[in-house]
Design a protein around this motif. Structure first.
Motif, mmCIF file in Angstrom:
data_model
loop_
_atom_site.group_PDB
_atom_site.id
_atom_site.type_symbol
_atom_site.label_atom_id
_atom_site.label_comp_id
_atom_site.label_asym_id
_atom_site.label_seq_id
_atom_site.Cartn_x
_atom_site.Cartn_y
_atom_site.Cartn_z
ATOM 1 N N GLY A 1 0.773 -1.224 0.000
ATOM 2 C CA GLY A 1 0.000 0.000 0.000
ATOM 3 C C GLY A 1 0.811 1.284 0.000
ATOM 4 N N GLN A 2 2.097 1.208 -0.177
ATOM 5 C CA GLN A 2 2.920 2.409 -0.177
ATOM 6 C C GLN A 2 3.323 2.779 -1.598
ATOM 7 O OE1 GLN A 2 6.306 2.003 2.362
ATOM 8 N NE2 GLN A 2 5.165 0.975 3.958
ATOM 9 N N ARG B 1 8.944 -12.296 -6.880
ATOM 10 C CA ARG B 1 9.896 -11.886 -7.929
ATOM 11 C C ARG B 1 9.850 -12.840 -9.117
ATOM 12 N NH1 ARG B 1 13.791 -7.664 -7.014
ATOM 13 N NH2 ARG B 1 12.866 -6.520 -5.287
ATOM 14 N N ALA B 2 9.745 -14.131 -8.848
ATOM 15 C CA ALA B 2 9.664 -15.112 -9.939
ATOM 16 C C ALA B 2 8.391 -14.891 -10.752
ATOM 17 C CB ALA B 2 9.712 -16.528 -9.383
ATOM 18 N N LEU B 3 7.286 -14.620 -10.070
ATOM 19 C CA LEU B 3 6.032 -14.366 -10.764
ATOM 20 C C LEU B 3 6.127 -13.098 -11.599
ATOM 21 C CD1 LEU B 3 2.532 -14.994 -10.106
ATOM 22 C CD2 LEU B 3 3.060 -12.563 -10.033
ATOM 23 N N THR B 4 6.716 -12.041 -11.071
ATOM 24 C CA THR B 4 6.824 -10.794 -11.842
ATOM 25 C C THR B 4 7.670 -11.006 -13.091
ATOM 26 O OG1 THR B 4 8.677 -9.948 -10.533
ATOM 27 C CG2 THR B 4 6.474 -9.254 -9.868
ATOM 28 N N ALA B 5 8.725 -11.782 -12.976
ATOM 29 C CA ALA B 5 9.578 -12.046 -14.145
ATOM 30 C C ALA B 5 8.809 -12.814 -15.217
ATOM 31 C CB ALA B 5 10.826 -12.812 -13.727
ATOM 32 N N VAL C 1 0.854 -6.752 -13.225
ATOM 33 C CA VAL C 1 1.850 -7.638 -12.615
ATOM 34 C C VAL C 1 1.897 -7.410 -11.098
ATOM 35 C CG1 VAL C 1 4.350 -8.057 -12.463
ATOM 36 C CG2 VAL C 1 3.235 -7.972 -14.694
ATOM 37 N N LEU C 2 1.846 -6.167 -10.670
ATOM 38 C CA LEU C 2 1.852 -5.880 -9.229
ATOM 39 C C LEU C 2 0.607 -6.434 -8.547
ATOM 40 C CD1 LEU C 2 3.276 -2.250 -9.195
ATOM 41 C CD2 LEU C 2 4.366 -4.313 -8.253
ATOM 42 N N ASP C 3 -0.554 -6.315 -9.207
ATOM 43 C CA ASP C 3 -1.784 -6.871 -8.638
ATOM 44 C C ASP C 3 -1.678 -8.378 -8.445
ATOM 45 O OD1 ASP C 3 -2.940 -4.360 -8.526
ATOM 46 O OD2 ASP C 3 -4.137 -4.637 -10.368
ATOM 47 N N LEU C 4 -0.986 -9.049 -9.358
ATOM 48 C CA LEU C 4 -0.790 -10.490 -9.235
ATOM 49 C C LEU C 4 0.282 -10.845 -8.202
ATOM 50 C CD1 LEU C 4 -0.811 -11.407 -13.042
ATOM 51 C CD2 LEU C 4 -2.629 -11.877 -11.379
ATOM 52 N N ALA C 5 1.307 -10.016 -8.099
ATOM 53 C CA ALA C 5 2.460 -10.339 -7.258
ATOM 54 C C ALA C 5 2.246 -10.036 -5.774
ATOM 55 C CB ALA C 5 3.688 -9.589 -7.757
#
Length: 133
Positions: A66-67, A107-111, A90-94
């Motif tokens: 939330g920041q 991090r793996a998911l974002t990649a 991607v952030l919503d998923l990560a």
């Protein structure tokens, strides 16, 4: 003025000039072999997009839940509007993955997601609709 031998000084200068000329011509003439150097790598739009998304996703995720970790808008981050949409998705998923499975899993998911979504976005070249699309 006689017809005797040339002074030693003039002969040495001529010899030095001849050696330098031969050396320069030898290099320019291709008689020297040089090792083949690989062609430089050109970053594709997909690679650039993926690198930008994974970088900024990591920065934002490291900032906490939330920041506004970076205090920058998408253009200040060097993103197009379309890339910003990918980043937000991607952030919503990560974020939930980071909460439940930890930083490395997020991090793996974002990649993975950034790579897949950027490949889709640039599958037929650069998107149309303006410079920030």
């Amino acid at each position: 003025m006689g017809s005797g031998p040339a002074p030693l000084r003039a002969t040495a200068a001529c010899a030095t000039t001849a050696l330098l000329t031969a050396a320069l011509l030898g290099c320019a003439g291709g008689t020297r072999t040089t090792p083949a150097t690989p062609a430089p790598h050109t970053t594709t739009p997909q690679e650039l997009c993926t690198a930008l998304i994974t970088h900024w996703a990591g920065v934002v995720l490291d900032g906490g839940e939330g920041q506004d970790a970076v205090h920058l808008d998408y253009q200040a981050m060097g993103l197009s509007g379309g890339q910003n949409e990918i980043l937000r998705t991607v952030l919503d998923l990560a974020r939930p993955v980071q909460r439940t499975q930890g930083r490395d899993a997020a991090r793996a998911l974002t990649a993975r997601e950034a790579s897949a979504r950027c490949a889709e976005r640039y599958r037929s070249g650069a998107p149309t609709g303006g410079p920030w699309q």
